[in-house]
Scaffold this motif. Sequence first.
Motif: not given
Length: 349
Positions: A106-118, A120-122
């Motif tokens: 949850h922590n290591n993969l969830g945070s990585l996916i979120n940071i990559l979404k960031i 993309q978005k920014f």
Amino acid sequence: MSTQNISTIIVTGGAGYIGSHTIIELLQQTSYNIVSIDNFSNSNKDTFDRIKAITGKNIVNYNVDICHLEALEKTISQIENPIGIIHFAAFKSVPQSVAEPLLYYHNNLGSLINILKICQKFHISHFIFSSSCSVYGNVEKLPVTEQTPFSNAESPYAQTKQMGEEIVTNFAKSQSGFNSVLLRYFNPVGAHPSGLNGEYPRSKPDNLVPYITQTAIGILQKLTVFGGDYDTRDGSCIRDYIHVSDIADAHVKALNYLIDHKQKKSTSIFNLGTGNGVSVLEAVHSFEKVTQQKLNYEVGPRRAGDVINIYANNDLVKKELNWDPKYDLDEMMLSAWKWQLNLANEKNS
Ligand code: UD1
């Protein structure tokens, strides 16, 4: 005063062990604006005072859990001209990951996916991922090169790094203009040569060197060497210990490499190790020699999730990033001890 043209590098996990040493090098070697995102889940707020004591500079930190996408987006929207992210924030205990695998996924993969979404978005184009030599598992041929195929992951921690690498690689392929580096750390140890910053475990350490220094200073009673019956020269596991400031320096070089578009692929991978395999007992003896401390230790049972023997071939990173590790094992141990003594002095004053 306009700050319009200043580019910002975001460091996640900036209060952590490798993150804080990397911030020090970034502040000393570059002119980027550096900000940190750290929720102190396994780090200490006073790390930023330590960075200031060494560099004279203040760091803005956002206390945000990267697994919360909305909060993360709100934070990033406040940051001026972010051009790169160095993503350290993750859990890193091999034994804890064996006991609590879901926490690690949850922590290591969830945070990585979120940071990559960031990213993309920014439209953040440059990304460095903290990977680990644990991705190789137990290999047949040593030293390992970046081409060595992955064996089975020995722990959920290692598996999050294998999967993390694939996530970054596939994401990078899908995004034009986005480039990334995966840095496979071997065993980062030691402390800033000043003794003013180092590894600061919040609870009983799992890693070898803080366990050694805390035993030597009397916080812990005895070090157990996990396994004395492995098929190695003295029966204990072999690792490639590498000074944390050398690791930090490699991040600065990797960042410049990305920003200068020196790489031809969307993702480059580098081993960060010295190339020397050192056994647990040899590490203990180096500590005893350079610090003149007799360490209370015993050889005990094996630890679940441990790889037996691993060390790096570091030819590629030397050539491509022009990086060369400066510190030897004795200096690693001495700096770790200097830091432990410094912490003890702080507590007593
Ligand atoms: C692993 C990863 C490494 C990662 C690190 C993060 C591998 C090969 N390496 O390091 O890439 O950066 O996790 O935490 O998986 N030991 C003892 N007694 C102790 C503690 C450790 O004997 O009290 C031994 C371990 O069995 C091991 C060595 O010391 O042989 C190093 O252990 P540790 O510092 O925990 O790091 P790794 O698990 O090797």
